[in-house]
Design a protein around this motif. Structure first.
Motif, mmCIF file in Angstrom:
data_model
loop_
_atom_site.group_PDB
_atom_site.id
_atom_site.type_symbol
_atom_site.label_atom_id
_atom_site.label_comp_id
_atom_site.label_asym_id
_atom_site.label_seq_id
_atom_site.Cartn_x
_atom_site.Cartn_y
_atom_site.Cartn_z
ATOM 1 N N GLY A 93 52.249 44.965 33.087
ATOM 2 C CA GLY A 93 52.301 45.965 34.145
ATOM 3 C C GLY A 93 53.294 45.543 35.204
ATOM 4 O O GLY A 93 53.902 44.472 35.101
ATOM 5 N N LYS A 94 53.480 46.364 36.202
ATOM 6 C CA LYS A 94 54.347 45.997 37.312
ATOM 7 C C LYS A 94 53.701 44.873 38.111
ATOM 8 O O LYS A 94 52.468 44.774 38.191
ATOM 9 C CB LYS A 94 54.612 47.209 38.200
ATOM 10 C CG LYS A 94 55.404 48.306 37.498
ATOM 11 C CD LYS A 94 55.646 49.495 38.421
ATOM 12 C CE LYS A 94 56.455 50.574 37.711
ATOM 13 N NZ LYS A 94 56.686 51.756 38.595
ATOM 14 N N ALA A 95 54.528 44.035 38.702
ATOM 15 C CA ALA A 95 54.014 42.841 39.377
ATOM 16 C C ALA A 95 52.979 43.175 40.445
ATOM 17 O O ALA A 95 51.906 42.558 40.497
ATOM 18 C CB ALA A 95 55.176 42.059 39.988
ATOM 19 N N ASP A 96 53.274 44.146 41.301
ATOM 20 C CA ASP A 96 52.345 44.473 42.376
ATOM 21 C C ASP A 96 51.022 45.002 41.834
ATOM 22 O O ASP A 96 49.953 44.733 42.388
ATOM 23 C CB ASP A 96 52.965 45.492 43.334
ATOM 24 C CG ASP A 96 54.076 44.886 44.188
ATOM 25 O OD1 ASP A 96 54.125 43.639 44.288
ATOM 26 O OD2 ASP A 96 54.884 45.646 44.741
ATOM 27 N N GLU A 97 51.084 45.745 40.726
ATOM 28 C CA GLU A 97 49.869 46.251 40.109
ATOM 29 C C GLU A 97 49.016 45.098 39.558
ATOM 30 O O GLU A 97 47.792 45.088 39.695
ATOM 31 C CB GLU A 97 50.207 47.227 38.987
ATOM 32 C CG GLU A 97 50.835 48.529 39.465
ATOM 33 C CD GLU A 97 51.306 49.396 38.316
ATOM 34 O OE1 GLU A 97 51.579 48.837 37.218
ATOM 35 O OE2 GLU A 97 51.414 50.615 38.492
ATOM 36 N N LEU A 98 49.687 44.132 38.928
ATOM 37 C CA LEU A 98 48.956 43.002 38.363
ATOM 38 C C LEU A 98 48.342 42.132 39.461
ATOM 39 O O LEU A 98 47.209 41.654 39.327
ATOM 40 C CB LEU A 98 49.890 42.173 37.482
ATOM 41 C CG LEU A 98 50.385 42.856 36.204
ATOM 42 C CD1 LEU A 98 51.395 41.970 35.488
ATOM 43 C CD2 LEU A 98 49.233 43.214 35.281
ATOM 44 N N ILE A 99 49.085 41.932 40.540
ATOM 45 C CA ILE A 99 48.554 41.147 41.667
ATOM 46 C C ILE A 99 47.339 41.852 42.266
ATOM 47 O O ILE A 99 46.309 41.222 42.547
ATOM 48 C CB ILE A 99 49.655 40.920 42.717
ATOM 49 C CG1 ILE A 99 50.731 39.973 42.163
ATOM 50 C CG2 ILE A 99 49.073 40.344 44.014
ATOM 51 C CD1 ILE A 99 51.994 39.890 43.003
ATOM 52 N N ALA A 100 47.442 43.167 42.450
ATOM 53 C CA ALA A 100 46.316 43.924 42.987
ATOM 54 C C ALA A 100 45.131 43.885 42.028
ATOM 55 O O ALA A 100 43.971 43.765 42.454
ATOM 56 C CB ALA A 100 46.736 45.373 43.253
ATOM 57 N N ARG A 101 45.416 43.964 40.761
ATOM 58 C CA ARG A 101 44.348 43.930 39.758
ATOM 59 C C ARG A 101 43.617 42.595 39.782
ATOM 60 O O ARG A 101 42.381 42.539 39.782
ATOM 61 C CB ARG A 101 44.943 44.195 38.381
ATOM 62 C CG ARG A 101 43.913 44.104 37.262
ATOM 63 C CD ARG A 101 44.560 44.318 35.905
ATOM 64 N NE ARG A 101 43.546 44.191 34.872
ATOM 65 C CZ ARG A 101 43.440 45.008 33.836
ATOM 66 N NH1 ARG A 101 44.270 46.024 33.702
ATOM 67 N NH2 ARG A 101 42.514 44.804 32.919
ATOM 68 N N MET A 102 44.373 41.497 39.792
ATOM 69 C CA MET A 102 43.744 40.178 39.824
ATOM 70 C C MET A 102 42.920 39.990 41.098
ATOM 71 O O MET A 102 41.848 39.376 41.076
ATOM 72 C CB MET A 102 44.808 39.094 39.676
ATOM 73 C CG MET A 102 45.444 39.052 38.288
ATOM 74 S SD MET A 102 46.859 37.920 38.183
ATOM 75 C CE MET A 102 46.045 36.333 38.382
ATOM 76 N N SER A 103 43.428 40.509 42.203
ATOM 77 C CA SER A 103 42.684 40.419 43.462
ATOM 78 C C SER A 103 41.368 41.177 43.368
ATOM 79 O O SER A 103 40.321 40.696 43.828
ATOM 80 C CB SER A 103 43.525 40.971 44.610
ATOM 81 O OG SER A 103 44.697 40.206 44.806
ATOM 82 N N ALA A 104 41.399 42.372 42.764
ATOM 83 C CA ALA A 104 40.188 43.193 42.635
ATOM 84 C C ALA A 104 39.191 42.558 41.672
ATOM 85 O O ALA A 104 37.972 42.639 41.879
ATOM 86 C CB ALA A 104 40.559 44.599 42.166
ATOM 87 N N GLU A 105 39.692 41.927 40.624
ATOM 88 C CA GLU A 105 38.811 41.297 39.631
ATOM 89 C C GLU A 105 38.117 40.058 40.191
ATOM 90 O O GLU A 105 37.012 39.713 39.769
ATOM 91 C CB GLU A 105 39.613 40.922 38.384
ATOM 92 C CG GLU A 105 40.097 42.110 37.581
ATOM 93 C CD GLU A 105 41.106 41.731 36.510
ATOM 94 O OE1 GLU A 105 41.297 42.525 35.579
ATOM 95 O OE2 GLU A 105 41.713 40.646 36.614
ATOM 96 N N GLY A 106 38.778 39.391 41.123
ATOM 97 C CA GLY A 106 38.185 38.223 41.766
ATOM 98 C C GLY A 106 37.783 37.146 40.777
ATOM 99 O O GLY A 106 38.512 36.844 39.817
ATOM 100 N N ALA A 107 36.612 36.549 40.979
ATOM 101 C CA ALA A 107 36.146 35.454 40.129
ATOM 102 C C ALA A 107 35.881 35.899 38.702
ATOM 103 O O ALA A 107 35.777 35.056 37.793
ATOM 104 C CB ALA A 107 34.886 34.841 40.724
ATOM 105 N N ASN A 108 35.768 37.203 38.461
ATOM 106 C CA ASN A 108 35.536 37.718 37.111
ATOM 107 C C ASN A 108 36.824 37.996 36.355
ATOM 108 O O ASN A 108 36.784 38.494 35.228
ATOM 109 C CB ASN A 108 34.706 39.006 37.175
ATOM 110 C CG ASN A 108 33.297 38.754 37.650
ATOM 111 O OD1 ASN A 108 32.684 37.759 37.286
ATOM 112 N ND2 ASN A 108 32.784 39.655 38.477
ATOM 113 N N SER A 109 37.969 37.706 36.960
ATOM 114 C CA SER A 109 39.235 38.011 36.298
ATOM 115 C C SER A 109 39.381 37.216 35.006
ATOM 116 O O SER A 109 39.139 36.010 34.976
ATOM 117 C CB SER A 109 40.407 37.697 37.220
ATOM 118 O OG SER A 109 41.633 37.945 36.547
#
Length: 338
Positions: A57-73
């Motif tokens: 995915g686009k970098a900003d999307e992946l960063i936002a996704r990882m942030s939202a997933e948190g410890a469950n990423s």
């Protein structure tokens, strides 16, 4: 098992989170979009027996996704391009420090994060291109691009482009914010057209006659040497190039780099992957497959890159440059750089 896929909605998060840790697997979040990287991944899998599950995915999307997933990423690795995005990932708290003797021995210190949260594995030089028939005295430094002598002659990307953000941040690092602001004002005044398109479009602007000078990453031009690039390869000989600031700091380099995710479920495999990216095999493939400069000193260059000639790269510490990216964005906004 995770499946290689593109960025999807939250339903996928729940699916992968339950099976993130798996012996012999690696979950890679990547914003690199080059088909030639397939060989990079398959060679790692063959050499290690570790299966790569890739989400793109686009970098900003992946960063936002990882942030939202948190410890469950489920993410083990974030692989992306440019110092600005790597710094953004670090600031978001989604990376962790990596202690690796292999990486410390292979990757020069100025291409690493100060806290070892990310490492650069390939480089691109951001250089000046010009119409050889129309420009007798091309700019020799980045600061020269602001010279009124080049009014109405320059094609360059938008201020939202990460490569330009890092370039301006490097100017702030070397010369200070005041000089950087004057530079941005001067380049805006010298633009032949409003910023548009990607780096290849800046090169095509020279061929079309819309501008006489452009700024682009080296690998976009080198690619037109290695293979046919529509609207560029056939007329490539009309374009000359300058590696800027050779009597000063050297040509600005931006990165493709990676770091281990803060909650990596397969951390040992993630370390092995980063160490593989620093291997001679992988480094040669970055060059041969995507016309990039290796990050590891002494690795041979692909012919398309070698054709650009020898030059002095800027070896400024990119962690220092990353700290000035917010300053650079503020300067862009004040200069009215679209």
């Amino acid at each position: 098992m995770l499946k290689a896929t593109t960025i999807l909605a939250g339903a996928l998060v729940a699916t992968v989170a339950t099976s993130a840790a798996a012996e012999g697997e690696l979950n890679l979040y990547s914003s690199r979009h080059y088909d030639t990287d397939e060989r990079l991944y398959s060679d790692f899998e063959e050499a290690t027996g570790i299966t790569i599950n890739r989400i793109e995915g686009k970098a900003d999307e992946l960063i936002a996704r990882m942030s939202a997933e948190g410890a469950n990423s489920p993410a083990d690795i974030l692989l992306t391009v440019d110092t600005s995005r790597l710094a953004r990932a670090k600031d978001a708290g989604i990376l962790q420090s990596t202690d690796s003797a292999v990486l410390e021995a292979s990757i020069p210190g100025y291409l690493q994060d100060a806290d070892n949260q990310w490492f650069g594995f390939s480089q691109r030089a951001r250089i000046i291109f010009f119409d050889k028939a129309e420009v007798a005295n091309p700019p020799r430094t980045y600061l020269d691009l602001a010279d009124p002598a080049y009014k109405g002659m320059i094609c360059i990307r938008s201020s939202s482009n990460t490569y330009n953000q890092t370039l301006l941040a490097s100017i702030v690092t070397h010369h200070g914010a005041d000089v950087a602001k004057d530079w941005a004002d001067g380049v805006v005044a010298n633009m032949a057209r409003a910023p548009q398109g990607g780096d290849t479009d800046q090169l095509r602007g020279i061929i079309s006659g819309e501008c006489e000078i452009s700024v682009a990453n080296s690998y976009y031009f080198a690619r037109s040497i290695r293979k046919e690039v529509k609207g560029l390869s056939a007329e490539r000989d009309m374009i000359g190039w300058i590696f800027p600031s050779q009597d000063a700091e050297g040509a600005h380099m931006n990165l493709s780099g990676a770091g281990i995710a803060a909650h990596a479920p397969n951390r040992d495999n993630a370390v092995k992957f980063l160490e593989y990216l620093a291997s001679e095999q992988a480094q040669q493939y970055f060059s041969a497959g995507n016309d990039e400069f290796p990050a590891v000193p002494g690795v041979g260059l692909a012919p398309s890159i070698a054709a650009l000639g020898h030059f002095k790269p800027d070896d400024v510490n990119l962690s220092d440059v990353a700290k000035n990216i917010p300053v650079a964005q503020k300067i862009f906004n004040e200069a009215g750089w679209e």
